[in-house]
Structures are given as C-alpha cells and as structure tokens.
Design a protein around this motif. Structure first.
Motif, PDB file in Angstrom:
ATOM      1  N   SER A 109      43.671  41.276  35.731  1.00 38.40           N
ATOM      2  CA  SER A 109      43.822  40.278  34.587  1.00 38.40           C
ATOM      3  C   SER A 109      42.878  38.852  34.881  1.00 38.40           C
ATOM      4  N   ARG A 110      42.534  38.919  36.302  1.00 35.82           N
ATOM      5  CA  ARG A 110      41.788  37.824  36.884  1.00 35.82           C
ATOM      6  C   ARG A 110      40.384  38.026  36.776  1.00 35.82           C
ATOM      7  N   ALA A 111      39.941  39.415  36.935  1.00 35.08           N
ATOM      8  CA  ALA A 111      38.593  39.721  37.324  1.00 35.08           C
ATOM      9  C   ALA A 111      37.696  39.088  35.972  1.00 35.08           C
ATOM     10  N   PRO A 112      36.404  38.718  36.336  1.00 38.39           N
ATOM     11  CA  PRO A 112      35.882  38.908  37.581  1.00 38.39           C
ATOM     12  C   PRO A 112      35.808  37.814  38.704  1.00 38.39           C
ATOM     13  N   HIS A 113      36.843  36.977  38.395  1.00 40.25           N
ATOM     14  CA  HIS A 113      37.362  35.853  39.422  1.00 40.25           C
ATOM     15  C   HIS A 113      38.425  36.618  40.483  1.00 40.25           C
ATOM     16  N   PRO A 114      38.133  36.088  41.536  1.00 47.84           N
ATOM     17  CA  PRO A 114      38.895  36.535  42.857  1.00 47.84           C
ATOM     18  C   PRO A 114      40.203  36.255  42.648  1.00 47.84           C
ATOM     19  N   THR A 115      41.139  37.166  43.471  1.00 47.28           N
ATOM     20  CA  THR A 115      42.447  37.120  43.541  1.00 47.28           C
ATOM     21  C   THR A 115      42.843  36.752  44.866  1.00 47.28           C
ATOM     22  N   TRP A 116      43.802  35.719  45.160  1.00 45.71           N
ATOM     23  CA  TRP A 116      44.278  35.565  46.700  1.00 45.71           C
ATOM     24  C   TRP A 116      45.693  35.620  46.487  1.00 45.71           C
TER      25      TRP A 116
END
Length: 464
Positions: free
Chosen positions: A310-317
C-alpha cells in the motif's frame, strides 16, 4: 515527575470515558483535536495545549509493557498515552489525573504509578505570561528554523508513534530532531537507530557536566537554535567527563545485519528472512510487529506485505520483537529498487553472563537464507552491551565481526576468482548446487583484529 503518563486498561476507552478524563482540569479548560482526531488536546482558555492524548492502541504482544515501562501487565491491554506540556507547571498533574480517571473507570493501571490521581487540577499558572509555542505539534517542545527539540524525562525513550511523526515532520522540513533527556534515561534500539545519523542528536542534560551527546559523548551547547559540539583549540569536539565506558557485566548482544533481494512478484511475501532468523536463533518466530513502539500487532507476514504494497514505491520501516524470555528486536526497511524488492534488516539478541550466543547456528541460517530467501549479504557480530538491548548514555564497546556471508547471486556478480580467494582464509561454500553462497568466518567475537580482517575482505570484494 514525568511529563508522559500512560493508562493501561483491559477495555478500550470510549468517547464518554475519554471526556470524563479530560475533565481533570475542570470545566474551564477546552478540548481540541489534531491529526484527523487521532490526537485530543486539553487546552487552556486561550487555546494553549496543556496535555495531548494519543488515540488508544491495543497492545496484543506479550511483554511489551514490561520491556518499555518495566510495568508487566497480563493479557492484551489498551495503551493510552498522555503527553504534558513542559511549559506549564500543572500540565504533568493534569496528565496524571486524566490517566488515573481512565484507569479507575476501566479497571486498569497507570504508568508511572505515582502519577495516578483522580483529583481536579485547577490551572493556576498565568499562561498569558508564557511565550506562545512556536508549534502546535504535540511532540515538539522547542522549534527553531533548524531544529525540533523534544524534552523527555522518562527512563526509556521508545520510538513511539508521536516521536516517529516528529522525526518525519522534521526530516521533511529539513530540520534536525534532538531529544533532550536526563543522564538516567536509556534509548530503545529503534530510537537509537533514528538518532545516530547527524544532524539528529540525543542530548543528555547532566546536572554536573552540562549537555553532551549521549551516543558520541561530544560536549554540546545551544547555539543558533540547535545543540552543537564544543571544540577545543585544535578544532576537535570535546568529550564530556560523564561519558565513561559502560562496565562489563558479562552481558552480550548478537547482531545480524541482513540484506535480501526479491523479484517484484505479486505472490511475494515479505518478512520471511527475518522470520527464519528468529526461528534459528530463538526457536520461535517473532512475537509481533509494528511501525512504532510499543509493538502491538501479532506477527503476520501477510499484513506486513499488505502494508508495504500500500505504501509502494515509498519505503516501509517496521519493528519486530521476540517473546519475553529471549530479548530479540529487529528493525527492517523494505525498499523498491530497479533490481526488485529489498529488505534491509538489523536484528539484535541479548544474552546474560553465562548464556552462550548461538554462533554455531549462523552458518546453517546463512545457508537457508541463501537457498530460500534471496540473501545478498549477512554480517554477524558480537558486542559487549546490555542484555535488555537498551542504550545508555555511556561509551559502549563496538561490535566485533564474527562472520560475513555473500549470497550466491552476489558471489556470482563479484566472480569466483575473486570471491573464493580472499586475502585471509578460505570461505565455506554453502549449498549443494553449482551456485553456492560464500561464508567467511572472522572469529569468535572477542578479538578486535577481526575488524581489520573484515575491512581487508570487503576492500578485496569491492574491487570486482
């Protein structure tokens, strides 16, 4: 008294109970909301925030209240955190009364226990005589053009959701995040990871030695709206006298830095490499995961994968923790790159004096990670540090490398002629196929000379 107070209740605080708690200051105080209702603020008549209350979260992971608060609670618990303004004398008691009222109505407890009360706390401070806050962000106490300062006096500073939001906001605005604490405070590993990169800092306020950096020991002073190092005549940062080495109690930490890569496939499930590492080294998968502390969700590869998609292309931490009987904590970052999907994981496990870290399990773990989970690299190290995995504001010994592993794709990229012939020793080939991972033993984690060996190895491999 701490400015953060937490109500731990077996039932979720409903709106009626929250409103009853907010009457801790009497009918003259007002209520405001932020972040689409996720934060409720108890405000002075002029609108100045006195206490900010985070939305309750259900902590379903065993041992989290004991790990973060030294306040064990049986079973799932609703965690409602109230953060009081440091500028108003009554704010801390207001937070305690709010939490105490929730605990009384719902049958729970309060941390810290001495903060709990149900008294009405009248506002006697003339808030009109105080400077207007430069920010309405509930986590930030001082805001300048370059720095967001958070003041904390709790024994352990965790990467709570409000602190993670403050870090994101500061980073977006090109500001440093600096957390100010007394010298008795420790950090969790996720908080340390967030602060170890400049310009962010852990600022320790020592009553005898002034301000210093809790990770480097550099003496600090407030200059141009930020805490900055004090230099000697040679231009070298001075080191605080209070920044002494941590005594060796026999505690050890086993540290794994793991990188994997996968094809960006619709059937990809994330977290399996991390799960495998937990299984090999603790005998069980992670107990829970979350994007902040406390870690509140039971471990689920599928839910983690859904969040990352759901967050792609932003990274997930995210953070993962083990069961209470074996301190184990990991931070992981999921990245979408041109080569696929990468998972960068740091896993720490704690051992007391007399408990032997499972170094013999590393080779078998590396082989499985390569065969099934897209291993790129794995660095294993051992360090003298606290079993509970928390970080004190003291000089800590650096980790000492134990082994380094190249996944078979990475070894193939470097080339057999170079990868199989390091400057020292011979790597162990892991796997039964023609393409094998290469495992480089570096020592038992007691000889600092292993760093030199590791540096020669990486220099050799990077010449490819």
């Amino acid at each position: 008294m701490t400015k953060d107070v937490i109500a731990l209740t077996p039932k979720m605080p409903d709106l009626r109970t929250l409103l009853a708690g907010l009457y801790a200051g009497g009918p003259d105080l007002g209520v405001n909301t932020l972040a689409d209702g996720a934060v409720i603020q108890l405000c002075a008549p002029d609108g100045r925030p006195l206490v900010s209350v985070e939305a309750p979260i259900l902590v379903q992971v065993p041992g989290e209240t004991a790990r973060l608060l030294d306040h064990p609670v049986d079973g799932p618990v609703w965690w409602t955190e109230a953060r009081a303004s440091t500028a108003v004398a009554e704010a801390g008691r207001l937070a305690g009364s709010f939490a105490g009222r929730l605990a009384t109505v719902l049958g729970g407890t309060v941390w810290p226990p001495e903060a709990a009360t149900t008294d009405v706390v009248p506002l006697t401070t003339d808030v009109s005589a105080l400077p207007v806050p430069a920010t309405d962000a509930p986590a930030v106490d001082v805001l300048t053009a370059t720095t967001a300062v958070v003041i904390q006096d709790r024994p352990l500073v965790a990467m709570a959701s409000w602190l993670a939001d403050a870090l994101r906001t500061a980073t977006t605005a090109d500001r440093a995040l600096q957390i100010v604490t007394p010298p008795t405070t420790r950090l969790t590993l996720p908080t340390r990871t967030a602060l170890q990169g400049l310009p962010n800092r852990w600022v320790v306020q020592d009553p005898e030695h002034g301000y210093y950096d809790g990770l480097s020991g550099a003496v600090l002073h407030w200059k141009n709206g930020s805490f900055t190092p004090v230099h000697d005549e040679q231009g070298t940062p001075r080191v605080a006298a209070a920044f002494t080495p941590t005594p060796d109690t026999g505690d050890r930490q086993l540290l794994l830095t793991l990188r994997t890569r996968h094809l960006a496939d619709k059937d990809l499930v994330l977290g399996r490499a991390l799960e495998t590492a937990f299984q090999h080294l603790t005998g069980a998968p992670p107990a829970g995961w979350s994007t902040a502390e406390p870690v509140n969700l039971p471990w689920s590869n599928r839910e983690l994968t859904d969040l990352a998609r759901s967050r792609a292309p932003h990274p997930t931490w995210f953070i993962a923790v083990g069961s209470p009987n074996r301190p184990a904590l990991a931070t992981a970052r999921v990245l979408r790159t041109p080569a696929g999907v990468e998972e960068n994981v740091t896993l720490a496990l704690g051992y007391a004096k007399g408990e032997a870290p499972p170094l013999a399990a590393i080779e078998e773990l590396a082989a499985e990670l390569d065969a099934q989970h897209g291993l790129v690299t794995l660095l294993t190290a051992l360090r003298t540090a606290r079993r509970d995995l928390t970080v004190p504001p003291r000089l800590e010994h650096p980790p000492i490398p134990v082994a380094f592993t190249l996944g078979h794709d990475e070894a193939e990229r470097i080339g057999p002629a170079r990868a199989e012939h390091p400057p020292q020793g011979t790597p162990v080939q892991l796997g039964l196929t023609a393409q094998t991972a290469l495992h480089y033993p570096l020592g038992d984690g007691t000889d600092p000379q292993a760093w030199t060996t590791f540096q020669h190895l990486t220099r050799h491999l990077n010449q490819a």
